[in-house]
Design an enzyme around this catalytic site. Structure first.
Site, short mmCIF file in Angstrom:
data_model
loop_
_atom_site.label_atom_id
_atom_site.label_comp_id
_atom_site.label_asym_id
_atom_site.label_seq_id
_atom_site.Cartn_x
_atom_site.Cartn_y
_atom_site.Cartn_z
N GLY A 94 0.81 -1.20 0.00
CA GLY A 94 0.00 0.00 0.00
C GLY A 94 0.85 1.26 0.00
O GLY A 94 2.08 1.20 -0.15
N ASP A 95 0.19 2.40 0.20
CA ASP A 95 0.91 3.67 0.13
C ASP A 95 1.98 3.80 1.21
O ASP A 95 3.02 4.42 0.99
CB ASP A 95 -0.09 4.83 0.23
CG ASP A 95 -0.90 5.00 -1.05
OD1 ASP A 95 -0.30 4.93 -2.14
OD2 ASP A 95 -2.12 5.20 -0.97
N GLY A 96 1.75 3.20 2.38
CA GLY A 96 2.77 3.23 3.43
C GLY A 96 4.02 2.48 3.02
O GLY A 96 5.15 2.91 3.29
N THR A 97 3.84 1.35 2.36
CA THR A 97 4.97 0.55 1.86
C THR A 97 5.74 1.32 0.80
O THR A 97 6.98 1.37 0.81
CB THR A 97 4.47 -0.78 1.28
OG1 THR A 97 3.80 -1.51 2.30
CG2 THR A 97 5.61 -1.59 0.71
N GLU B 76 0.42 6.25 7.58
CA GLU B 76 1.19 5.77 8.72
C GLU B 76 1.28 6.88 9.76
O GLU B 76 1.48 8.05 9.42
CB GLU B 76 2.60 5.33 8.29
CG GLU B 76 2.62 4.28 7.19
CD GLU B 76 2.01 2.97 7.62
OE1 GLU B 76 2.25 2.56 8.77
OE2 GLU B 76 1.30 2.35 6.80
N THR C 285 -4.88 -1.12 -0.07
CA THR C 285 -6.33 -0.91 -0.07
C THR C 285 -6.75 0.21 -1.01
O THR C 285 -7.67 0.05 -1.81
CB THR C 285 -6.82 -0.58 1.35
OG1 THR C 285 -6.39 -1.61 2.24
CG2 THR C 285 -8.34 -0.49 1.40
#
Length: 319
Positions: free
Chosen positions: A81-84, A288, A106
């Protein structure tokens, strides 16, 4: 004497580009072991042998990306996801090494913003047929974000969402219901000081939400394009509202009409200083949550990151 030079002989074999793939085992709902096998097969079909790592801790993504860059990888691919994606991008900012994106989370706002397809096979195809593109990155107190950063109510929504998703799974409808429920709880306001020096002003707000992502905010507020298309950031400030105001905000978000919400102010900014008497603030960076000491200094880093993007425009909404 013949001074003409013979063309160099082609090499006996062409060494494929060195590719490192970092998969977040906890991102999204799909089985990452199966994705790892599919990814291996898709690369081998192109005569590429990538180095694939399946990682189970968020901080491991950053260090693995940094190690891959220092080891000479031509392309460091983050799957999650965007945090990764944020963690891998942070390790690559300013290095010249290109980031590849496999949107497995997501919402995948960063991929959508760049037109990267959400289908795995199509996203892998971009890694080999796309073109590197430099993108701007947001920064607050030395921490980077690719889409959004916020303080106040939005941080509480995300914290509650993580608790609910841990129980019911990482699905969009779970996140939506959790958001609505959290909105109608009691919330404390923040007293924020904007700016430095004698021209600074103090205001009472419920949240400060800053975005550089057209994909994430453009669908809700047509005014955002006026900021983002000129290379600036959108800073949304939500001023005190009652329960009816919160209901109007919720309905406006559902019908994508944030520009019609009373009490929600938009400022187009190049940078911002946000201060508060508190010793620390919970700050969200691409979903995050981290703790940072005020004052918060937001700024934009132009063309700081190289990302592999589709050679041709792609409608990421349809995969």
């Amino acid at each position: 004497m013949n001074h003409s030079q013979e063309p160099p002989a082609p090499p006996a074999s062409l060494k494929p580009a060195r590719i490192t793939v970092l998969l977040n085992a906890k991102a999204g709902a799909r089985n990452k072991e199966i994705i790892q096998q599919r990814l291996q097969a898709l690369c081998q079909a192109r005569a590429i042998e990538p180095e694939i790592h399946l990682l189970r801790r968020g901080d491991a993504i950053f260090w693995a990306a940094r190690q891959a860059q220092r080891a000479g990888s031509d392309l460091v691919v983050a799957g999650g996801g965007d945090g990764t994606i944020n963690a891998a991008a942070t390790a690559l900012i300013g290095t010249g090494t290109t980031l590849g994106v496999l949107p497995l989370g997501t919402f995948n706002y960063f991929a959508r913003n760049l037109g990267i397809p959400l289908d795995l096979e199509a996203a892998v195809d971009v890694l080999f047929t796309g073109r590197p593109q430099t993108v701007s990155v947001g920064e607050v107190n030395g921490r980077n974000f690719l889409n959004t950063s916020s303080i106040g109510l939005h941080s509480r929504i995300l914290a509650e969402g993580e608790r609910v998703k841990a129980r019911f799974g990482r699905r969009r409808w779970v996140a939506a219901i959790s958001t609505v429920v959290t909105l109608f709880k009691r919330h404390r306001y923040l007293r924020l000081r904007f700016g430095l020096g004698p021209d600074a002003s103090t205001e009472k707000i419920l949240l400060a939400f800053l975005t550089i992502s057209q994909a994430q905010i453009g669908q809700f507020d047509p005014r955002a394009a006026g900021c983002l298309d000129t290379g600036r950031m959108c800073l949304y400030l939500m001023h005190p509202v009652g329960r009816w105001g919160m209901l109007r905000l919720t309905l406006s978000a559902l019908f994508r009409r944030l520009h019609q919400v009373d009490g929600l102010e938009l400022r187009c900014i190049d940078e911002a200083w946000l201060d508060t008497p508190r010793h620390s603030l919970r700050v969200t960076l691409d979903g995050e949550i981290v703790s940072l000491a005020p004052p918060l200094h937001y700024r934009l880093l132009p063309d700081a990151l190289s990302v592999m993007t589709p050679a041709e425009p792609h409608d990421s909404e349809n995969g």
